[in-house]
Design a protein around this motif. Structure first.
Motif, short mmCIF file in Angstrom:
data_model
loop_
_atom_site.label_atom_id
_atom_site.label_comp_id
_atom_site.label_asym_id
_atom_site.label_seq_id
_atom_site.Cartn_x
_atom_site.Cartn_y
_atom_site.Cartn_z
N PHE A 1 1.04 -2.18 -11.36
CA PHE A 1 0.55 -0.81 -11.20
C PHE A 1 1.05 0.08 -12.32
O PHE A 1 0.29 0.86 -12.89
CB PHE A 1 0.98 -0.25 -9.84
CG PHE A 1 0.57 1.18 -9.63
CD1 PHE A 1 -0.76 1.53 -9.59
CD2 PHE A 1 1.53 2.18 -9.46
CE1 PHE A 1 -1.15 2.85 -9.40
CE2 PHE A 1 1.15 3.49 -9.28
CZ PHE A 1 -0.19 3.84 -9.25
N ALA B 1 4.43 5.48 -5.39
CA ALA B 1 4.51 5.47 -6.85
C ALA B 1 3.51 6.47 -7.43
O ALA B 1 3.79 7.16 -8.41
CB ALA B 1 4.24 4.07 -7.38
N GLN B 2 2.36 6.52 -6.76
CA GLN B 2 1.33 7.45 -7.19
C GLN B 2 1.83 8.89 -7.05
O GLN B 2 1.67 9.72 -7.94
CB GLN B 2 0.08 7.24 -6.32
CG GLN B 2 -1.06 8.16 -6.61
CD GLN B 2 -1.68 7.85 -7.95
OE1 GLN B 2 -1.45 6.79 -8.50
NE2 GLN B 2 -2.42 8.78 -8.50
N ALA B 3 2.47 9.17 -5.90
CA ALA B 3 2.98 10.51 -5.65
C ALA B 3 4.07 10.87 -6.66
O ALA B 3 4.26 12.04 -6.99
CB ALA B 3 3.53 10.58 -4.22
N SER C 1 -4.13 4.98 -7.44
CA SER C 1 -3.55 3.79 -6.83
C SER C 1 -4.59 3.06 -6.00
O SER C 1 -4.54 1.86 -5.88
CB SER C 1 -2.31 4.13 -6.01
OG SER C 1 -2.65 4.89 -4.88
N ARG D 1 0.83 -1.21 0.00
CA ARG D 1 0.00 0.00 0.00
C ARG D 1 0.86 1.25 0.00
O ARG D 1 0.60 2.21 -0.73
CB ARG D 1 -0.91 0.01 1.23
CG ARG D 1 -2.11 -0.89 1.07
CD ARG D 1 -3.18 -0.58 2.11
NE ARG D 1 -4.19 -1.61 2.05
CZ ARG D 1 -4.17 -2.71 2.79
NH1 ARG D 1 -3.21 -2.90 3.66
NH2 ARG D 1 -5.11 -3.62 2.66
N GLU E 1 -5.46 -0.70 -6.20
CA GLU E 1 -5.44 -1.47 -4.95
C GLU E 1 -6.69 -2.30 -4.77
O GLU E 1 -6.64 -3.47 -4.41
CB GLU E 1 -5.35 -0.51 -3.77
CG GLU E 1 -3.99 -0.39 -3.15
CD GLU E 1 -4.03 0.57 -1.97
OE1 GLU E 1 -3.30 1.55 -2.05
OE2 GLU E 1 -4.80 0.35 -1.02
N THR F 1 4.02 1.57 -0.98
CA THR F 1 4.78 1.76 -2.21
C THR F 1 3.87 2.21 -3.35
O THR F 1 4.29 2.99 -4.19
CB THR F 1 5.55 0.49 -2.61
OG1 THR F 1 4.62 -0.58 -2.68
CG2 THR F 1 6.63 0.16 -1.61
N LEU F 2 2.64 1.73 -3.32
CA LEU F 2 1.70 2.19 -4.35
C LEU F 2 1.42 3.67 -4.19
O LEU F 2 1.38 4.43 -5.15
CB LEU F 2 0.39 1.40 -4.29
CG LEU F 2 0.47 -0.05 -4.78
CD1 LEU F 2 -0.86 -0.75 -4.56
CD2 LEU F 2 0.87 -0.11 -6.24
N ALA F 3 1.26 4.09 -2.91
CA ALA F 3 1.01 5.51 -2.66
C ALA F 3 2.22 6.34 -3.08
O ALA F 3 2.08 7.42 -3.66
CB ALA F 3 0.70 5.72 -1.18
N ARG G 1 9.91 3.00 -5.52
CA ARG G 1 10.55 4.25 -5.92
C ARG G 1 10.26 5.29 -4.86
O ARG G 1 9.24 5.29 -4.21
CB ARG G 1 9.99 4.71 -7.26
CG ARG G 1 10.34 3.76 -8.38
CD ARG G 1 9.88 4.33 -9.70
NE ARG G 1 10.74 5.42 -10.11
CZ ARG G 1 10.30 6.63 -10.41
NH1 ARG G 1 9.03 6.90 -10.33
NH2 ARG G 1 11.12 7.55 -10.80
N ALA H 1 5.09 6.47 -13.83
CA ALA H 1 6.48 6.02 -13.90
C ALA H 1 6.64 5.02 -15.03
O ALA H 1 5.74 4.27 -15.34
CB ALA H 1 6.85 5.36 -12.59
#
Lengths: 282, 221
Positions: free
Chosen positions: B71, A76-78, B31, A70, B35, A72-74, A91, A82
């Motif tokens: 993702f 990556a989103q920020a 995301s 969760r 998710e 890392t997804l956040a 990242r 990519a």
């Protein structure tokens, strides 16, 4: 065994998996209903399948993995869209260049990891990952590609000597607490002898004392606070800290280790704190 | 760099930072959509990764890599196709890239299908002999069996193990598995049958060693 039996036996697995065509399925069921031998074969197959399923499904993903994903997804989103898919870990936001942190980690196989600076490392799945993380961090903080140097030793005194010489930091590793294999990944950038040292370690479930020097944006929820010699230390499982550390601010120190006695761990954290305070120019 | 040891000098800081650590809701929108779709498959992916890599740390890394790759390429996912199979395809490819540079080519046969496979001798041989069955039914009730089941799974050759785990443990359809492994349906079936046969032989031996007896007389009736 009749031709019907042979036909049915060939379809037992597909039949139990619900993969037969409708017409076949009817013939299959009809035969099973009338033939005890084939029914026994199907029952055996069914029992075995149920057991394998139960054993297999008893495994659940660790909660910490879900938390990490969760986060890392956040992250990556920020970072925005990519394109890079080859990074060894999540990242991170680009860090300001001025945040040239110095990071050092005291190492053993089961790991002592001490992190100082604008990034954070944790015990990963082996030295490869830790080295990759160390390199990534170093690039972030200094903008230069590091030269990685691995030191491996089963002798904690040798690692202490190395750290003392290279880092000017004196830390005593509690030798009895560590398993036989130890090592460190040292990161150099040419003239500056010491960028960082990260541990490599074999297992994930390390006790962690997170020793906060100054942090911004770091949530300490879920960690236990321990006071010692007027300092505060935060303790949690490696996974808890790992998840939290993703959100850590520019300066944060962590000592990660696997110790039989938590007091040893805290001792090391205290000694590390003292050594860091005594470090010139900080 | 000013280093101030002991955060107790400003005890309020930690509380304030707790809030800051939560990602801004607006930013996390895309995301969280991903998710919501992907996280329900976490256990399945982890279990399968664990059986493939046979090491919990590697499995975690594989799964995390899978989520990140998925993702990043979420935009290329075609909504009408199977999302789980798509995730498993990414997992499988990640595994292959990491541990097995050359893929055991699954796509050399192209015309196999269920019917052709079922008509083959291989399918018939894969079925359990009725005589073995009662012992297996009994043994499978025994919890002492569990450790042996794990070992038997782990010792299956890789291409069989993968398919057996996906079908038997995860309950994926043959079509989903074929999609995940990018191979024909017939290949899925022959690997599954062969894998189950190996599993059964190994566990049958164990069941007999534990005292469960085949009952040929009963089954032959």
């Amino acid at each position: 065994m009749t031709a019907d039996c042979r036909w049915t036996r060939a379809r037992i697995i597909a039949g139990l998996d619900g993969e037969l065509a409708v017409a076949d399925r009817e013939a299959f069921e009809a035969h099973l209903a009338s033939c005890p031998a084939c029914r026994a074969a199907a029952d055996g197959e069914k029992a075995l399948a149920a057991r394998v399923r139960a054993v297999g499904r008893a495994v659940r993903a660790p909660q910490a993995l879900a938390d990490r994903i969760r986060l890392t997804l956040a992250e990556a989103q920020a970072d925005g869209p990519a394109t890079e898919a080859s990074r060894p870990g999540p990242r991170r936001r680009a860090l300001p260049r001025r945040a040239l942190g110095w990071t050092l980690a005291l190492a053993s196989a089961a790991a002592v990891l001490l992190v100082v600076g604008s990034g954070v490392f944790w015990p990963g799945s082996g030295r490869g990952l830790v080295a990759a993380m160390a390199a990534e961090h170093y690039e972030h903080s200094s903008g230069r590609a590091p030269q990685l140097l691995d030191i491996t030793s089963a002798d904690s005194a040798a690692i202490e000597g190395y750290l003392s010489k290279e880092l000017g930091i004196s830390v005593k590793l509690p030798s009895s607490a560590f398993p036989a294999r130890r090592g460190a990944t040292c990161c150099r950038d040419g003239k500056q002898s010491m960028g960082l040292v990260a541990c490599f370690c074999q297992r994930r479930s390390h006790a962690v004392t997170l020793f906060i020097v100054r942090s911004e944006g770091l949530s300490l929820r879920g960690l236990e606070m321990v006071q010692r010699d007027g300092r505060e230390f935060w303790r949690g499982s490696a996974e808890e800290c790992r998840a939290l550390l993703w959100k850590s601010g520019p300066v944060c120190y962590a000592v990660v280790g696997e110790f039989k006695d938590p007091a040893d761990h805290l001792d090391l954290a205290v000694r590390t704190a003292v050594a860091l305070e005594a470090r010139p120019g900080q | 760099m000013v280093v101030v040891i002991s955060s107790h000098k400003d005890p309020r800081r930690a509380g304030r930072q707790s809030d800051e650590a939560v990602p801004a809701p607006g930013k996390a929108a895309a995301s969280s959509e991903f998710e919501a779709l992907a996280l329900p498959h976490l256990d399945s992916l982890y279990r399968t990764a664990l059986r493939m890599a046979r090491n919990p740390d590697e499995a975690e890394d594989l799964v995390q890599e899978t989520f990140m790759k998925a993702f990043r390429s979420f935009a290329t996912f075609e909504p009408e196709t199977n999302f789980r199979a798509w995730l498993f395809k990414i997992l499988t490819n990640s595994y292959i890239n990491r541990y097995r540079k050359q893929q055991v080519n699954p796509a050399r046969t192209s015309l196999e299908d269920i019917g052709a496979f079922l008509a083959s001798d291989e399918a018939g041989e894969a079925a359990m002999e009725p005589a073995e069955a009662p012992a297996m039914v009994e043994a499978a009730m025994d919890e002492r069996f569990d450790q042996e089941v794990k070992h038997a799974l782990d010792e299956l050759p890789e291409e069989f193990r993968q398919v057996v785990v996906m079908a038997l443990v995860e309950g994926m359809s043959y079509k989903e598995i074929a999609g995940a492994l990018e191979c024909p349906l017939g290949t899925v079936m022959s690997r599954l049958y062969r894998g189950r046969q190996l599993l059964r032989r190994r566990l049958g031996d164990y069941a007999r060693a534990m005292g469960y007896r085949d009952d040929a007389a009963e089954a032959a009736k």
